[in-house]
Design a protein around this motif. Structure first.
Motif, PDB file in Angstrom:
ATOM      1  N   ASP A  86       0.806  -1.215   0.000  1.00  0.00           N
ATOM      2  CA  ASP A  86       0.000   0.000   0.000  1.00  0.00           C
ATOM      3  C   ASP A  86       0.841   1.268   0.000  1.00  0.00           C
ATOM      4  OD1 ASP A  86      -2.479  -1.156  -0.159  1.00  0.00           O
ATOM      5  OD2 ASP A  86      -2.842  -1.178   2.008  1.00  0.00           O
ATOM      6  N   LEU A  87       2.142   1.127   0.240  1.00  0.00           N
ATOM      7  CA  LEU A  87       3.013   2.301   0.240  1.00  0.00           C
ATOM      8  C   LEU A  87       3.032   2.943  -1.142  1.00  0.00           C
ATOM      9  CD1 LEU A  87       6.067   0.842   2.205  1.00  0.00           C
ATOM     10  CD2 LEU A  87       4.424   2.518   3.060  1.00  0.00           C
ATOM     11  N   PRO A  88       3.178   4.270  -1.210  1.00  0.00           N
ATOM     12  CA  PRO A  88       3.289   4.927  -2.516  1.00  0.00           C
ATOM     13  C   PRO A  88       4.491   4.389  -3.295  1.00  0.00           C
ATOM     14  CG  PRO A  88       2.936   6.542  -0.766  1.00  0.00           C
ATOM     15  CD  PRO A  88       3.202   5.226  -0.093  1.00  0.00           C
ATOM     16  N   LEU A  89       4.392   4.409  -4.617  1.00  0.00           N
ATOM     17  CA  LEU A  89       5.453   3.854  -5.450  1.00  0.00           C
ATOM     18  C   LEU A  89       6.793   4.514  -5.180  1.00  0.00           C
ATOM     19  CD1 LEU A  89       6.349   1.954  -7.706  1.00  0.00           C
ATOM     20  CD2 LEU A  89       5.657   3.713  -9.368  1.00  0.00           C
ATOM     21  N   PRO A 139      11.249  -2.631   4.420  1.00  0.00           N
ATOM     22  CA  PRO A 139      10.375  -1.451   4.554  1.00  0.00           C
ATOM     23  C   PRO A 139      10.032  -1.182   6.024  1.00  0.00           C
ATOM     24  CG  PRO A 139       9.103  -3.341   3.818  1.00  0.00           C
ATOM     25  CD  PRO A 139      10.532  -3.795   3.854  1.00  0.00           C
ATOM     26  N   LEU A 140      11.027  -0.731   6.767  1.00  0.00           N
ATOM     27  CA  LEU A 140      10.852  -0.540   8.213  1.00  0.00           C
ATOM     28  C   LEU A 140       9.936   0.635   8.531  1.00  0.00           C
ATOM     29  CD1 LEU A 140      14.528  -1.208   9.398  1.00  0.00           C
ATOM     30  CD2 LEU A 140      12.605  -2.811   9.263  1.00  0.00           C
ATOM     31  N   ILE A 141       9.529   1.370   7.498  1.00  0.00           N
ATOM     32  CA  ILE A 141       8.565   2.451   7.698  1.00  0.00           C
ATOM     33  C   ILE A 141       7.204   1.890   8.121  1.00  0.00           C
ATOM     34  CG2 ILE A 141       7.809   2.464   5.284  1.00  0.00           C
ATOM     35  CD1 ILE A 141       7.598   5.494   5.478  1.00  0.00           C
ATOM     36  N   VAL A 142       6.939   0.627   7.802  1.00  0.00           N
ATOM     37  CA  VAL A 142       5.689  -0.028   8.214  1.00  0.00           C
ATOM     38  C   VAL A 142       5.778  -0.349   9.700  1.00  0.00           C
ATOM     39  CG1 VAL A 142       4.242  -2.071   7.921  1.00  0.00           C
ATOM     40  CG2 VAL A 142       5.277  -0.965   5.924  1.00  0.00           C
ATOM     41  N   PRO A 143       4.829   0.104  10.517  1.00  0.00           N
ATOM     42  CA  PRO A 143       4.890  -0.126  11.971  1.00  0.00           C
ATOM     43  C   PRO A 143       4.995  -1.613  12.315  1.00  0.00           C
ATOM     44  CG  PRO A 143       3.192   1.495  11.453  1.00  0.00           C
ATOM     45  CD  PRO A 143       3.662   0.943  10.145  1.00  0.00           C
TER      46      PRO A 143
END
Length: 368
Positions: A86-89, A139-143
């Motif tokens: 779901d993250l932006p491209l 993708p560690l930006i995902v909680p």
């Protein structure tokens, strides 16, 4: 691309006519592959071991129930996967695979600008053991992504070790025989996203292939079919079984078993109405581990080894130095068990008589 206009199917994704899935002509009934009860395997139940033996010899695939991985953790892993895609491209591109690496976001096995691409995006990560993991492409930006993936990987490792212990006994080895052959058992996680396609009969979500490792443990999302295996010359859809894992034999186990257990070609197809996701975890040996028939399995072929011995890393190099297409285990067979052409391919891939070490890795490309 799909977000911008879901009706578009670029030529780069349209498969050659003979490789298209022909969904409209297939029997929609799913095939029932064997179902193995993990809780009975932990008790070394002989009847369940016989079922496992049969599944690995005749199908190369089975569904695993009562595996002990709690549903809450599985759902967290599925949610983490969904959040990644779901993250932006522009954010996902920050985790893109490097030229000579399989880790990160994009597509693997892209070796030319002309080849057809799979209708899928992936994140491919080395996830176990933690001390051998790097996080630059995670993708560690995902909680809670790191914590969830590592907890799930540890559970899959537990399940894998139990399956391998039972397979070791079936191969007339001690229980930890296969685990020892792995040296350091490593797990790689691939998160797959297959967008809906307006013309699913023209594309493939994942091209036909077998897996290079020892076993693969897959969790599918919801009740959306997409996985198909080649069985008796036909492509058979495998319907998701709620709460079950799909487990398959990889090339390494086929070689260790001297061809008794079968790694089987499989693929993924798409549909026009709903996206599909899945999470396979590949169990593989250490790079320096040797693959080749174990002595206890030679009796199944009149004492003859069908395959040469080679370091796993050399097999992986040849596996990655090509587009994803079919099985290549014939390239490991000894010359007396293959034709002249196949032996020539063996020499090219694995450097027999000093021709090299199998080559470099193919280029990577961003997907949908």
């Amino acid at each position: 691309m799909v977000r911008n206009d879901h009706r578009i199917v670029p030529d780069r994704y349209i498969q050659e006519h003979e490789k298209r899935p022909f969904l409209k002509t297939q029997n929609p009934t799913s095939y029932e592959i064997p179902i193995i009860d993990f809780s009975l395997l932990t008790k070394r139940d002989e009847d369940e071991q016989k079922k496992l033996d049969y599944a690995c010899k005749k199908y190369g695939f089975f569904q695993l129930i009562n595996h002990g991985v709690v549903e809450e953790l599985i759902q967290r892993m599925k949610s983490a996967e969904a959040a990644c895609f779901d993250l932006p491209l522009e954010v996902k591109k920050k985790y893109a695979m490097a030229e000579n690496d399989v880790q990160g976001y994009g597509q693997v096995f892209v070796v030319s600008e002309e080849q057809k691409l799979d209708w899928a995006d992936i994140f491919f990560l080395m996830t176990y053991p933690p001390q051998h993991t790097t996080y630059k492409n995670w993708p560690l930006i995902v909680p809670d992504f790191k914590e969830t993936v590592e907890e799930y990987s540890a559970e899959i490792c537990r399940v894998s070790e139990e399956i391998l212990a039972n397979l070791s006994l079936l191969m007339k080895m001690k229980e930890d025989g296969l685990k020892e052959l792995h040296k350091v058992m490593r797990l790689s996680t691939r998160m797959n996203y297959y967008p809906p396609c307006s013309k699913p009969e023209l594309v493939l979500g994942l091209s036909p292939h077998s897996d290079s490792g020892s076993i693969t443990i897959l969790v599918q999302h919801d009740d959306i079919p997409g996985l198909q295996i080649r069985h008796q010359g036909q492509w058979i859809p495998i319907k998701p079984l709620p709460g079950a894992f799909v487990v398959n034999v990889g090339d390494t186990l086929e070689v260790w078993s001297n061809g008794v257990f079968k790694s089987v070609e499989h693929r993924a197809v798409t549909n026009a109405r709903k996206a599909r996701m899945s999470i396979p975890i590949f169990v593989r040996p250490d790079d320096e581990a040797e693959i080749g028939p174990v002595d206890t399995m030679l009796c199944d072929n009149n004492g003859q080894a069908l395959y040469k011995r080679i370091k796993y890393i050399d097999y992986v190099r040849s596996y990655l130095d090509r587009k994803l297409e079919g099985k290549i285990t014939d390239s490991l067979k000894l010359p007396e068990h293959v034709g002249v052409a196949a032996y020539g391919e063996t020499k090219r891939r694995f450097g027999i008589d000093g021709d090299g070490d199998g080559g470099g890795r193919g280029r990577r490309g961003l997907g949908l």
